[in-house]
Write an enzyme that holds these catalytic residues in place. Structure first.
Site, PDB file in Angstrom:
ATOM      1  N   HIS A 187       0.837  -1.203   0.000  1.00 55.81           N
ATOM      2  CA  HIS A 187       0.000   0.000   0.000  1.00 55.81           C
ATOM      3  C   HIS A 187       0.873   1.255   0.000  1.00 55.81           C
ATOM      4  O   HIS A 187       0.671   2.168  -0.811  1.00 55.81           O
ATOM      5  CB  HIS A 187      -0.906  -0.042   1.233  1.00 55.81           C
ATOM      6  CG  HIS A 187      -1.674   1.207   1.516  1.00 55.81           C
ATOM      7  ND1 HIS A 187      -3.043   1.269   1.441  1.00 55.81           N
ATOM      8  CD2 HIS A 187      -1.287   2.449   1.916  1.00 55.81           C
ATOM      9  CE1 HIS A 187      -3.459   2.475   1.760  1.00 55.81           C
ATOM     10  NE2 HIS A 187      -2.395   3.217   2.061  1.00 55.81           N
ATOM     11  N   GLU A 188       1.835   1.300   0.913  1.00 54.02           N
ATOM     12  CA  GLU A 188       2.640   2.515   1.071  1.00 54.02           C
ATOM     13  C   GLU A 188       3.651   2.692  -0.056  1.00 54.02           C
ATOM     14  O   GLU A 188       3.763   3.776  -0.640  1.00 54.02           O
ATOM     15  CB  GLU A 188       3.362   2.499   2.428  1.00 54.02           C
ATOM     16  CG  GLU A 188       2.443   2.478   3.643  1.00 54.02           C
ATOM     17  CD  GLU A 188       1.546   3.697   3.748  1.00 54.02           C
ATOM     18  OE1 GLU A 188       1.829   4.725   3.089  1.00 54.02           O
ATOM     19  OE2 GLU A 188       0.550   3.620   4.485  1.00 54.02           O
ATOM     20  N   GLU A 248      -6.609   6.551  -1.151  1.00 53.16           N
ATOM     21  CA  GLU A 248      -6.480   5.382  -0.275  1.00 53.16           C
ATOM     22  C   GLU A 248      -7.011   4.126  -0.955  1.00 53.16           C
ATOM     23  O   GLU A 248      -6.483   3.025  -0.763  1.00 53.16           O
ATOM     24  CB  GLU A 248      -7.209   5.623   1.044  1.00 53.16           C
ATOM     25  CG  GLU A 248      -6.608   6.725   1.905  1.00 53.16           C
ATOM     26  CD  GLU A 248      -5.137   6.504   2.213  1.00 53.16           C
ATOM     27  OE1 GLU A 248      -4.710   5.329   2.337  1.00 53.16           O
ATOM     28  OE2 GLU A 248      -4.396   7.500   2.305  1.00 53.16           O
ATOM     29  N   HIS A 265       0.843   4.127  -3.040  1.00 53.32           N
ATOM     30  CA  HIS A 265       0.970   5.590  -3.024  1.00 53.32           C
ATOM     31  C   HIS A 265       2.130   6.076  -3.886  1.00 53.32           C
ATOM     32  O   HIS A 265       2.137   7.222  -4.331  1.00 53.32           O
ATOM     33  CB  HIS A 265       1.179   6.087  -1.591  1.00 53.32           C
ATOM     34  CG  HIS A 265      -0.047   6.076  -0.743  1.00 53.32           C
ATOM     35  ND1 HIS A 265      -1.247   6.606  -1.146  1.00 53.32           N
ATOM     36  CD2 HIS A 265      -0.254   5.591   0.519  1.00 53.32           C
ATOM     37  CE1 HIS A 265      -2.149   6.465  -0.180  1.00 53.32           C
ATOM     38  NE2 HIS A 265      -1.570   5.852   0.830  1.00 53.32           N
TER      39      HIS A 265
END
Length: 697
Positions: free
Chosen positions: A426-427, A484, A431
């Site tokens: 995710h990070e 997100e 992103h």
């Protein structure tokens, strides 16, 4: 009056444990201490950003519990006829106000009230030797238990909400015009609040230095920049950052701190951007930090940021695994479903570490972070990722509600590894990947306008971000949730590639990896179902960006294949209940197809700045059907108590820095929070009575 939620007395308390602190030398401990103090002193701002009454509640609670220990308060109340349960109901409310930086949930932005009666709550305050009833209590007493519109939800008043970013005599149309005007003037909204005083618009800029500057007019209103918002708190921040300077271990840290100091003094966001340039160059520090106005989730318009400051020590074992992921990131990105033109030209290898939090001074603690949020820096200079490992508490089996028994067993067994996997992807990639098409101040585009084809339309790309335009201003209230959603969905998509999973879970067998991947998907969709409580049916509005993101993922899966997830309504303990079954055999087929289509759309919309099309696509998936409204009612009737967190404290005694930990109880949370906030207590009262009244409804 609508029934307001309370924080239940059986809410679990999770402690942040940091064994890594013990191996630090005194120089590193001093650096961590002063950054932690700067973070906590700035965190008082969060109360002012959350609701009108929140700073008043902070002041009263701090006065009471800095004079009396929780045990003394308990004894006083029981002598006045309180039961043990009523004392705990009071303590959980006070603890929750401290943890959320106010009386609105940091995860959901909805109000919570004391479970004890209003009469007893007032008795707790009026009989305290630490607080003499004054104008603070008289100013907020009518708000504490009031959940009627507009007091129950953070939003613009015209949308039946209240907030502390905008005075209630401003409407959305005027605010939009003001923000466009500020962008045109080269003024960032990030560290501001906006109030209408008479016929003038005052843009309050957070800074130590005070002063005013006329900018011009918007809709016949004179617009002024008014510097000095939160000046006393930021002055303390500057004092502690100045003290941290002597303990910096390299030039990047020194230059970063100097830029922070200049930013907080002047209020100039360009100086904060300069600090972040130095921060991303500080690779692999023993002590990791960041501080400032960072995330925009709280602001109803999603352009103004909440205060955040953290200090953490690196977990070397987990960081080594994350570094392997970084080393392979350029190859992993090639798996993503968008054309190469929609990916950054040169991938800037970021720092990615797993951290043990020593202090996270804001209204809530995330599982991971990918910053800075400045797109111009991210694309051309890079960013950092952090995994906040010690903030993730392990769920008990009984708290994992609604899952089919087999799925429940898999999720319970593999949850730690699954969350580590999802948060890491995710990070770093979620992103970090993807290009934003921009025009710079000289009129140059960072992409080829003639040869770039939109894969959704097969037509040439014809939109982009003009200089000064930001993602948040293009996509409005959905911007945070869309970002997100892209990050979570990207993590799920990439977890279907076993070579990626092996990098993070090298000791697992193939079967264990597949179960961990399945547990990761369960983590996201289970959170989506549980998060239905944060949807407001009356306003047709989601109260939390991450929850909305996960529900869009859930709807994408179901719309692609109605058989992939089956929800069956039933009864349990005399209440409506449901069982949630995810067909694991479909994860790598229709599941992956649905997620691939979702992230392709989200990235293309983000790249070309297609705000209208993107919001239309996303809002369609965000809509809640009558069936899911029924599931929402079941979730609310069976919801597990919300967990509270307790953080340690760094204490300076006789020149030595020590880590103080507290018992994992509501009383422990109260004691820790009182000791986190040491300075400017009376100043909090003064600012509340002087400035906060501008935000009173």
């Amino acid at each position: 009056m609508n029934q307001a939620p309370v924080i239940q007395v059986n809410s679990p308390v999770t402690s942040f444990v940091s064994p890594g602190f013990n191996v630090l030398n005194q120089n590193e401990k001093q650096y961590a201490y002063h950054f932690a103090r700067a973070s906590w002193e700035g965190a008082r701002i969060c109360y002012f950003q959350r609701s009108y009454e929140s700073p008043g509640l902070f002041y009263i609670f701090h006065k009471i519990f800095s004079t009396e220990k929780p045990q003394d308060v308990k004894q006083r109340l029981q002598q006045n006829g309180w039961s043990e349960e009523e004392v705990q109901q009071l303590f959980v409310y006070v603890a929750a106000v401290f943890q959320n930086s106010g009386n609105f949930k940091s995860f959901g932005d909805s109000k919570f009230i004391p479970e004890v009666s209003q009469e007893k709550f007032e008795q707790f305050i009026t009989t305290s030797p630490g607080y003499q009833v004054d104008q603070v209590w008289e100013s907020i007493r009518k708000y504490v238990y009031n959940y009627d519109k507009p007091y129950g939800l953070i939003d613009l008043q015209e949308k039946n909400g209240s907030n502390s970013y905008y005075s209630n005599n401003l409407n959305g149309e005027l605010l939009e015009a003001i923000d466009k005007f500020l962008i045109a003037q080269g003024v960032s909204e990030l560290n501001t609040r906006v109030v209408k005083v008479g016929d003038e618009i005052h843009v309050l800029v957070a800074s130590v230095n005070e002063g005013q500057k006329d900018l011009g007019e918007v809709h016949n209103h004179k617009v002024k920049l008014v510097y000095g918002d939160f000046a006393p708190f930021l002055n303390s921040v500057v004092t502690h950052l100045t003290a941290a300077l002597q303990y910096a271990t390299n030039d990047n840290q020194k230059n970063m701190i100097l830029a922070y100091i200049d930013h907080f003094k002047s209020g100039d966001v360009e100086l904060h951007k300069q600090s972040q340039r130095h921060w991303i160059k500080d690779k692999g520090p023993v002590i990791e930090t960041n501080i400032g106005f960072i995330e925009t989730y709280l602001d109803p318009l999603k352009v103004r940021a909440e205060w955040e400051g953290f200090v953490a020590v690196v977990n070397k074992e987990e960081s080594a695994l994350l570094n392997e992921l970084v080393n392979k990131a350029e190859d992993i990105i090639k798996y993503l479903p968008w054309p190469k033109e929609f990916e950054v030209d040169v991938y800037k290898r970021p720092d990615f570490t797993s951290l043990e939090v020593l202090a996270f001074a804001s209204s809530g603690t995330p599982l991971g972070i990918n910053i800075p949020n400045y797109d111009d820096i991210r694309q051309t200079e890079g960013f950092k990722n952090v995994n906040l490992g010690n903030t993730i508490g392990k769920l008990s089996k009984e708290s994992i509600k609604f899952l089919d028994e087999t799925d429940q067993d898999i999720f319970h067994k593999y949850q730690s590894e699954a969350i580590f996997l999802v948060v890491a992807l995710h990070e770093l990639i979620g992103h970090g990947a993807g290009k934003v098409f921009m025009k710079d101040k000289d009129g140059n585009l960072n992409f080829n306008l003639e040869n770039t084809i939109n894969p959704l339309t097969n037509q040439k790309v014809d939109s982009f971000y003009n200089h000064g335009e930001q993602w948040h201003s293009k996509f409005g209230e959905f911007s945070g949730a869309m970002e997100e959603c892209k990050a979570d969905a990207t993590a799920l998509y990439l977890s279907t590639y076993d070579d990626v999973v092996k990098l993070l879970l090298p000791k697992q067998s193939e079967e264990e990896r597949r179960n961990t991947v399945f547990a990761g998907w369960l983590f996201v969709v289970h959170r989506a179902v549980q998060g239905l409580e944060f949807y407001n049916p009356e306003q047709k509005k989601w109260g939390q960006a991450h929850v909305l993101a996960r529900n869009v993922i859930l709807q994408s899966l179901i719309r692609e294949d109605p058989e992939i997830i089956k929800i069956t309504e039933t009864q349990q303990n005399g209440k409506p209940y449901m069982h949630f079954k995810f067909d694991q055999s479909k994860l790598y087929t229709t599941g992956k197809k649905a997620i691939s289509n979702l992230i392709l759309h989200l990235q293309v919309f983000k790249s070309i700045g297609a705000g209208n099309e993107g919001v239309q696509f996303f809002s369609n998936l965000a809509a809640v059907s009558d069936q899911f409204l029924n599931y929402r009612n079941i979730v609310i009737q069976n919801k597990f108590p919300r967990r509270l967190e307790i953080q340690p404290n760094l204490i300076l005694q006789d020149g030595q820095v020590n880590l103080k930990e507290y018992e994992s109880t509501f009383a422990g949370i109260i004691e820790s929070q009182v000791e986190h906030h040491l300075e400017n207590i009376e100043t909090t009262k003064e600012l509340f009575l002087k400035v906060q009244k501008l935000f009173q409804n």
